[in-house]
Write a protein that holds these residues in place. Structure first.
Motif, mmCIF file in Angstrom:
data_model
loop_
_atom_site.group_PDB
_atom_site.id
_atom_site.type_symbol
_atom_site.label_atom_id
_atom_site.label_comp_id
_atom_site.label_asym_id
_atom_site.label_seq_id
_atom_site.Cartn_x
_atom_site.Cartn_y
_atom_site.Cartn_z
ATOM 1 N N THR A 69 -17.020 9.058 -15.408
ATOM 2 C CA THR A 69 -16.323 7.796 -15.142
ATOM 3 C C THR A 69 -14.866 8.003 -14.739
ATOM 4 O OG1 THR A 69 -15.757 7.531 -17.494
ATOM 5 C CG2 THR A 69 -17.794 6.478 -16.707
ATOM 6 N N LYS A 70 -14.246 9.109 -15.180
ATOM 7 C CA LYS A 70 -12.815 9.292 -14.960
ATOM 8 C C LYS A 70 -12.480 10.511 -14.102
ATOM 9 C CE LYS A 70 -11.884 7.191 -19.465
ATOM 10 N NZ LYS A 70 -11.301 7.404 -20.817
ATOM 11 N N SER A 72 -12.740 11.186 -11.077
ATOM 12 C CA SER A 72 -12.341 10.958 -9.692
ATOM 13 C C SER A 72 -11.179 9.980 -9.699
ATOM 14 C CB SER A 72 -13.504 10.383 -8.884
ATOM 15 O OG SER A 72 -13.091 10.060 -7.564
ATOM 16 N N PHE A 73 -10.270 10.123 -8.732
ATOM 17 C CA PHE A 73 -9.093 9.254 -8.691
ATOM 18 C C PHE A 73 -9.501 7.791 -8.516
ATOM 19 C CE2 PHE A 73 -5.386 7.385 -6.476
ATOM 20 C CZ PHE A 73 -4.423 7.628 -7.446
ATOM 21 N N TYR A 74 -10.594 7.530 -7.753
ATOM 22 C CA TYR A 74 -11.090 6.168 -7.548
ATOM 23 C C TYR A 74 -12.288 5.949 -8.467
ATOM 24 C CZ TYR A 74 -7.971 6.266 -3.587
ATOM 25 O OH TYR A 74 -6.860 6.364 -2.815
ATOM 26 N N ARG A 75 -12.179 4.935 -9.310
ATOM 27 C CA ARG A 75 -13.127 4.754 -10.406
ATOM 28 C C ARG A 75 -13.755 3.368 -10.377
ATOM 29 N NH1 ARG A 75 -8.978 6.772 -15.228
ATOM 30 N NH2 ARG A 75 -8.537 8.827 -14.368
ATOM 31 N N GLY A 77 -16.593 0.057 -10.614
ATOM 32 C CA GLY A 77 -17.418 -0.691 -9.680
ATOM 33 C C GLY A 77 -18.894 -0.598 -10.001
#
Length: 382
Positions: A69-70, A72-75, A77
């Motif tokens: 969940t965390k 990646s810089f884009y989380r 959705g």
């Protein structure tokens, strides 16, 4: 070490996405990552997330959840949360099988022996509602849920409002005073419409009023809560604790996270604990397949503030396959007197028919959400 060796996905009728995780010691865990109308996209997300899991210890569930969940810089959705949910369920299934215990035992042990369930009913006319609810009652259910309406105008006409009331009145007539009907607004109502119709439904004592506004407008739900004495529910399109916090603060009575969307067992357990601090009950959304249902029930058997469980046996979406078709033994997920008994087998408590799943995946599916439009041609919420 119980090392993850392979992750597979299966797109199966009627509209579900199953996840299979295998380990070096021969254990297999199943999860459900269905995202209705977007499951092919989730399938790609699962494949990408599997890069983080293969070669790792399957029993480090919380750590895997954090990384997925965390990491990646884009989380966040719906797509990512659903992919994580399916993988998380599968890891809990493996853990239960590794330790020879149902998942609810790993979550602290059972707080109840059975869970009440409800079923969805359709019907556009009061007579259809009566017939469908009568069939549900005959099957043993003591609670049902129905849509309040189909397409709704931004400011409803008298006829539209009366149609909502007449359908709920028909439901109450069949159910009597001993059974319950929940009314799903399905995000189809504007706040103005929702506030207008809610008092008209109060004489029929709905179990709860669901999703009165779309999740993007969660900041408005407090106004709706204050407009009615009927319990208000929402949450099928909220995916983590942070998204649930504002609606809990707004005064909802029932939280409805979806185990196939909201990060799986790991996150829904935390949503349940957060909800408990607001005196809010849990009733997870689950018009899905057997794996998602089993995951919900495992959480429910270990969660004090668990109200009721949605299940989709016989729902009109189930074209081409039914909930129990993918189970080797259907008995664990059948209901008696409106309840499902406590699951006792290791893991999620059900055995998936892998041969049937693999055969169904070859056929696949391409389910899409229906589309509504207003008489002037503009988009209407479905």
């Amino acid at each position: 070490m119980t090392t993850i060796t392979r992750v597979e996905t299966f797109l199966v009728a009627p509209r579900w996405l199953f996840v299979r995780v295998e380990t070096t010691d021969g254990l297999v865990g199943w999860g459900e990552a269905t995202c209705e109308g977007r499951s092919e996209t989730v399938r790609t997300a699962v494949e990408q997330l599997s890069e983080l899991l293969v070669g790792q210890d399957a029993l480090r569930i919380e750590d895997h959840w954090q990384v997925m969940t965390k990491g990646s810089f884009y989380r966040g959705g719906a797509i990512l949360a659903s992919a994580v949910a399916g993988l998380d369920q599968a890891l809990w299934d493996i853990a239960g099988k590794r330790y020879g215990a149902p998942v609810h035992q790993l979550l602290g042990g059972p707080v109840r022996d059975r869970i009440r369930v409800y079923g969805w009913v359709g019907g556009d006319e009061p007579s259809e509602v009566r017939d469908q609810i009568a069939a549900r009652v005959e099957s043993g259910l003591t609670a049902v849920k129905m849509n309040a309406s189909g397409r709704m105008s931004p400011l409803a006409s008298v006829a539209e409002l009366d149609a909502v009331v007449q359908r709920v009145a028909a439901a109450r007539e069949v159910l009597g005073d001993e059974r319950d009907v929940a009314v799903d607004f399905h995000g189809r109502f504007t706040l103005a419409n929702a506030r207008r119709v809610a008092p008209l439904l109060e004489p029929y004592r709905p179990f709860f009023l669901e999703e009165p506004v779309v999740p993007e407008n969660s900041h408005l739900i407090g106004e709706f809560v204050r407009s009615t004495s009927t319990p208000v529910s929402t949450g099928e399109r909220l995916y983590n604790r942070q998204e649930f916090l504002p609606v809990l603060q707004a005064g909802i009575a029932v939280a409805q996270p979806d185990l196939a969307h909201a990060g799986g067992i790991t996150e829904v357990r935390k949503i349940a604990a957060l909800a408990e601090t607001f005196d809010v009950q849990l009733a997870p959304h689950c018009p899905l397949g057997p794996i998602a249902l089993a995951a919900c029930l495992q959480v429910g058997f270990a969660t004090p503030n668990y109200l009721i469980q949605e299940q989709s046996i016989g729902i009109h979406y189930n074209l081409g396959a039914e909930v129990l078709d993918y189970c080797v033994d259907q008995q664990p997920l059948t209901f008696d007197d409106g309840y499902v008994q406590r699951l006792t087998a290791p893991g999620l408590g059900i055995e998936i028919d892998e041969q049937a799943v693999r055969a169904a995946d070859k056929r696949g599916h391409a389910w899409r959400s229906p589309m509504f439009r207003h008489p002037d041609g503009s988009y209407a919420e479905w």
